[in-house]
Write an enzyme that holds these catalytic residues in place. Structure first.
Site, mmCIF file in Angstrom:
data_model
loop_
_atom_site.group_PDB
_atom_site.id
_atom_site.type_symbol
_atom_site.label_atom_id
_atom_site.label_comp_id
_atom_site.label_asym_id
_atom_site.label_seq_id
_atom_site.Cartn_x
_atom_site.Cartn_y
_atom_site.Cartn_z
ATOM 1 N N GLY A 1 -3.110 -1.451 6.868
ATOM 2 C CA GLY A 1 -3.080 -0.181 7.881
ATOM 3 C C GLY A 1 -4.089 0.611 8.300
ATOM 4 O O GLY A 1 -4.961 0.896 7.304
ATOM 5 N N ASP B 1 3.898 1.568 -0.881
ATOM 6 C CA ASP B 1 5.139 1.834 -0.012
ATOM 7 C C ASP B 1 5.684 0.456 0.376
ATOM 8 O O ASP B 1 5.489 -0.566 -0.365
ATOM 9 C CB ASP B 1 4.980 2.810 0.835
ATOM 10 C CG ASP B 1 3.939 2.494 2.164
ATOM 11 O OD1 ASP B 1 3.013 1.617 1.985
ATOM 12 O OD2 ASP B 1 3.913 2.966 3.018
ATOM 13 N N GLY C 1 0.824 -3.487 4.356
ATOM 14 C CA GLY C 1 1.948 -3.822 5.180
ATOM 15 C C GLY C 1 2.161 -5.390 5.010
ATOM 16 O O GLY C 1 3.339 -5.780 5.479
ATOM 17 N N GLU D 1 -3.228 1.221 -2.795
ATOM 18 C CA GLU D 1 -2.936 2.652 -2.259
ATOM 19 C C GLU D 1 -3.268 3.741 -3.335
ATOM 20 O O GLU D 1 -3.899 4.779 -2.669
ATOM 21 C CB GLU D 1 -1.559 2.759 -1.851
ATOM 22 C CG GLU D 1 -1.243 1.999 -0.722
ATOM 23 C CD GLU D 1 -0.653 0.445 -1.065
ATOM 24 O OE1 GLU D 1 -0.701 -0.276 0.114
ATOM 25 O OE2 GLU D 1 -0.710 0.204 -2.087
#
Length: 374
Positions: A88, A167, A136, A159
């Site tokens: 992302g 996530d 992602g 992350e």
């Protein structure tokens, strides 16, 4: 989420990946094809390593819903040969967050709804995890029934290096890996390559990259009745890393022991006391990560171990919104992606200084209109 740009390095240099931008783009960013009741999705942004943007999500989600009732199998792949999907554009997301633009949070909600759909699709979902598969890209693959790795597959959830959480359903799939492997991967951003993804459970099958087109053609011809047999056959024929054991196997005892606690201070202490070369490298890596992100990530995985995928994603929306409110996400993106000085100034600076009430605040419900709805 994943990150922008690929950094070279070893354990102490966490890779950072390309664009999850939120701007609209041409319709050919995603290609759709149907062959004999088999739907094939191609994420078609090879120059951006097939990173998801909002336009792509808005095309893929309704198409999956349509195909769910019309077709027998869905396959998804990335164009260009370098990446399945590499994550992302966190620079754009943090810019929107700083400006108070709700688009940042809206992007997460749209992405998480798509993640849930891939995991709960009524027909088999086959992800060809060829090349970079991070953030992602993990969300677009790991929740499906079938995930096929190649010798080029590169998995990571890095992350915490930019002050964020793993996530896209990381709280669901990571704690379900063997032993304490998921927590280790989540906190350290460690990269798994090739057949290691099969050993770890990130992938269910393997295929030599030179045979991927043949695999797709056979599935399209054979349909759902032969799907399992075809995937099994290509796994058996795959030559890459054949017979090679899991590269982390010699360290699993150390990982399971040192990451046995859900307390990050206890994990750091255990790694320091271990004293092995492996433990020392991981300890040094964790000291560079956002203390707040590590504390939240450890609790995220602890809770996620007993939650459904949908409930994990609901939890992650609360967390992503709170990270957009605080300091470390913006500082991590600045240091790693904008100024690229690789010297983030975390607040607080150490795990010991992370406020005792931070977990309650991050995991608390959002206003009703901001909670994730499916």
């Amino acid at each position: 989420m994943a990150l922008r740009g690929v950094m070279r390095g070893t354990l102490n240099r966490v890779p950072v990946l390309a664009s999850r931008g939120m701007t609209s783009a041409a319709s050919d960013e995603v290609l759709f094809e149907v062959k004999n009741r088999v739907g094939i999705i191609t994420m078609n942004r090879p120059k951006q390593l097939n990173a998801l943007n909002l336009n792509m999500i808005r095309q893929i989600h309704p198409k999956l819903k349509e195909w769910e009732s019309q077709l027998d199998v869905v396959m998804i792949r990335g164009a260009g040969g370098k990446a399945f999907c590499a994550g992302g554009d966190v620079v754009s997301i943090t810019k929107a967050g700083r400006a108070g633009d709700p688009l940042a949070g809206d992007f997460f909600r749209a992405e998480y709804r798509l993640n849930r759909l891939t995991g709960e699709l009524a027909i088999p979902y086959v992800a060809l995890q060829h090349g970079i598969t991070m953030g992602g890209g993990c969300g677009m693959s790991v929740h499906g029934k079938y995930r096929v790795c190649t010798e080029k597959t590169l998995f990571a959830m890095p992350e915490t290096a930019i002050g964020f959480l793993p996530d896209v359903g990381g709280s669901h799939f990571l704690p379900r890996l063997q032993g304490r492997l998921g927590l280790f991967l989540a906190l350290s951003g460690y990269r798994l390559k090739g057949r290691d993804n099969l050993h770890a459970g990130i992938s269910t099958h393997a295929c030599d990259s030179t045979s991927l087109d043949d695999l797709v053609a056979e599935v399209a011809e054979g349909g759902v009745s032969r799907l399992q047999a075809i995937l099994d056959s290509y796994t058996q024929k795959a030559e890459f890393d054949k017979g090679k054991p899991f590269s982390l196997e010699p360290h699993m005892e150390t990982i399971n022991r040192c990451f046995a606690s859900d307390s990050v201070p206890e994990i750091l202490s255990a790694l320091e006391k271990d004293g092995s070369e492996f433990a020392s490298k991981i300890h040094a890596t964790l000291l560079k990560m956002s203390p707040t992100a590590m504390v939240i990530t450890a609790e995220q995985l602890r809770r996620g171990a007993s939650l459904s995928l949908a409930d994990c994603l609901r939890m992650e929306v609360r967390l992503s919104d709170r990270f957009l409110e605080d300091h470390d996400f913006y500082e991590g993106v600045r240091a790693v992606l904008v100024d690229k000085d690789q010297s983030p100034v975390w607040k607080p600076a150490t795990v010991a200084q992370v406020p005792a009430d931070i977990v309650d605040r991050y995991f608390a419900p959002l206003p009703a209109d901001r909670e994730l709805q499916f």
